[in-house]
Enzyme design. Sequence first.
Site: not given
Length: 957
Positions: A348-349, A351, A383-384, A387, A406, A889
């Site tokens: 997604g992204a 930091e 979220h980033e 960080h 995290e 997998r």
Amino acid sequence: MGKDGFHVSTRNAVIIIVLFVLICVGVGLMAGLIRAPCPTIVQVTPAPITAGPVDTTTETPSLPQETTTAAPTGPEPWYQVRLPKYFIPQHYHLTQFPHFEGNQNSFEGNVSVRILVTQDTPYLLIHINYLNITMTRVTDYDTGAEKVVKNTFSHTPNQYWVVELSESLAANTVVVLHLSFEGSLDIGIVGFYKSTYTDSRTGLQRSLATTKFQPTSARKAYPCLDEPGLKANFTMTLIHKSEYTPLSNMLPERNETRPDGLIATTFQESPPMSTYLLVFIVCDFAYLENFTSDGLRVRIYAPPDRIEQGRFALEAAVKTHEWFQQWTGIPFQLPKLDHAAIPDYPSGATEHWGLITYREQRLLYTESQSTSSKQSVASIIAHELAHNYWGNPVTCDWWDDIWLNEGFATYFTSKAMAEIDIFQDWAMLDQFVSGTVHRMLAGDAVLSSHPLVKTDVNTPNDINQMFDSVTYSKGASVLNMIEGFMGAAKFQEAIRNFLKEYEFKTAITEQLWAEMQKVMGPGFNVSGTMNTWVRQTGYPVLNVRVEGNTIIASQDRFLYDKNATYDETESPYRYRWDVPLSFTTTTRENGLFWMNRTNEGESNFVLTGVNMANAVVKLNRGNKGFYRVNYSDEMWTKLADVLSSNHTRYQNTDRGNLLDDAFNLARASSLGYDTALSMTRYMSAEESFVVWRTLRSNLDYITTMFASRSTYGLWRKYVRNLSAPTMERLGFVDAGNHLDKLNRADIIRLSCGYGNDACLMNATSMFIDWIESGGTLALPVNLRLNILVYGMSETGGEEEWDFMWQLYQNPNTTASDKLNYLYILSHTKVTWLLNRYIEYAFDESKIPQQDFFTVMRYIASDDIGNPLVWDWVRENWENLVKRFGLEDRYFGQLIPSIVQDYNTKFKLDEVTSFFAKYPDAGAGEQGRLRAVETMKANIAWMENNEQIIANWLTSNV
Ligand SMILES: *[C@@H]1O[C@H](CO)[C@@H](O)[C@H](O)[C@H]1NC(C)=O
Ligand SMILES: *[C@@H]1O[C@H](CO)[C@@H](O)[C@H](O)[C@H]1NC(C)=O
Ligand SMILES: *[C@@H]1O[C@H](CO)[C@@H](O)[C@H](O)[C@H]1NC(C)=O
Ligand SMILES: *[C@@H]1O[C@H](CO)[C@@H](O)[C@H](O)[C@H]1NC(C)=O
């Protein structure tokens, strides 16, 4: 009508499997998980099921594995997976020259690493992976004198380049290791890689070179001592054509034009940072720019044709960064803060300090996208940006403590957004409870979960597996609990001190506890208390009754499987916890007791000052605690009465908590389902999105189990009656505030999906109008997916299907819309269309191979589609093995994803006899075992609960 619509979202383990990928990826995404290694934990739980197409394209093809036949061992340092402690990198000067235009796909570079060697040794070790070293030199840092290199070689099992010197280095020598190297931009989309996009204005294909390292792919782009604890300063130089923009963590400091006309741009030296945080990009992006209140430059970079879609991100980024700076009291350490939308991105992204990189659709947003997309863009930015405090200046010393990065980033996403004006009415902390906390309580209730702080994390594989929901969601849930008992002010003080103390350094969990200890003072043992939560798996259920004004409570480990056996002594705390036992009452008294792990029996807590004649006590106020509460029958009755008479006497997180505990206790056979279901009687009056979200997740499992049973009709009626008043209140229009819009999408699923006629009429009439308009009619953004899904399931015949198929194939359709169309296409009820769809999925000229499993899951998650897929897969098994190979997998997950919700002996036999016929499961071995176990658990659940629920429905619907 509409019968199968909801199934899609509920029926099948398929979705659960996809979902666990989503959860893991969803979280991993943020931090940059590469392959979303997911623990089994979420897979077997009743985790909230996200209806809607699930983006499995976040999966990147695995990197080609270098074959390692039994790694030899020896005393030399390269036989160890961890670097020896006596190499301390101080500075890197890295030059990179990517060749990415047209069909070029390589890079060349050189690096000079200054290393302090603190022990006598003839060796230098540095990580590399998929790099060819073309030159190795070593010089003395102080004198510049050459050291004679005797031998060099790569040790691929541990990904080292080993340099042997003729003369041993004396302890405390500082040397510079100079390496030239070559690599490919085309080995997966991690490390240093090429990304391409088509400029919609010109139709021309453009390319860029970009990076993504976390956790262990820096070594794929440049030789480095690739452990998070080994921070160093970086000076970056990029060689590029003048028409491209070079970007990195820092601002450009100088550039020079080389004789060949290329530009070498050198960036300012970075502060000390971990190797995975380095970032460099050569691209032709445009940008939008603004400044924070104290003048920090913030930019959004994106391909020029879509840069306008970065406006929302820019505003969110500025506001959110300002909040973090103000809350932490720590100024941002770098000179600017960029965010870049990368067309091809594995997660997604990530930091990257000073230049955060995102998957394009996670950063760009337009008004034509749904409210939940908008929220997800804002959330991932938050979220980033978190960080920038937890992760970048203060980094976990080793990956076993990755929750310090995290867990914090996850918790602070909600905490920050809850306080930022533009997100104020999004109730992010309430959403945190119904999303993160409830989901994790489900995920952590099985033996196969693991402690938040894990031991024995060594190899890249171990490290990747740490980026799972335990790290993100349990980490965040534990922080929420800590803030709950410390109080906001003390929590902030401790965290501020922690961030100051370890700035530019690394930290371990005990150092966080130590900072909290200082603030809490003597008399409370932070480490002793908190380690019961972070150093053992799972969490407790408190069994509670009230006598007079005394709460009497005891604790047990909560597991879904009551008969699960395990060895208590494998945990240093013997699966007991120090529990912050908070309470609230209907007369609004609140308080907190500590329930000690060492008290083996019952503990008594006296409620003073609460008039028990008027008050009904509820424990775990606001669901801040990471535990469940099982009340006495008498108390459950009282609590249900409070909800029925005036539910707002408890706040919405308390209401959601009661529902979540009741349904999960019932699932674990610790409470009757009749009690749990009685708690829902008041739902006609419930207006809160977060409470509905929690309930919907809990109804899903029952829906899945009942899907082909005679009770199903009654169950559907119960759910549509439950949701009808809310459906009516919200209406089939795209109006209201943020939470109404989110809630409406859920409620439509509980209405249309369970056969509410009015809902289905609305959906199908809009669907028909849309088809008649040739798809040009603009559907309300937040209703669009539901309209197309239910329209297709109700009325979708050949013509509608083919029309949708054309939209899927249209080259101008965006990647996320394509995924939506694949999802919608699986909803027709016409059997031959579904069978043809299965064949299309297997035909690479129609659907890319990477989407084969996604389509199979979509189809299999439908009642009508499931047996078709199951038959097709069995008939074509040998072809499938030929195509994918048993070692794939994702292929290994195919059968488990189809059969996991089966709950009859007959179906179980069908599956086991197929397994017996093809005993070689390859990578699917574990999946087969889990599938069989899950089917058996489903059968047991049916035996224990079907009749009870049926009886309740008969007398209550
Ligand atoms: C590395 O060297 C090997 C062997 O000479 C060669 O096959 C490979 O293409 C090289 N890789 C790069 C990225 O230069
Ligand atoms: C080189 O640096 C100068 C001044 O520092 C700047 O104006 C110019 O844009 C830079 N050129 C490139 C190609 O980055
Ligand atoms: C790294 O950078 C910091 C400033 O950001 C500086 O104080 C420090 O001396 C540098 N360290 C080395 C080893 O160059
Ligand atoms: C920059 O921020 C200011 C203050 O919030 C705002 O008024 C302005 O519109 C923003 N500019 C851009 C280009 O987003």
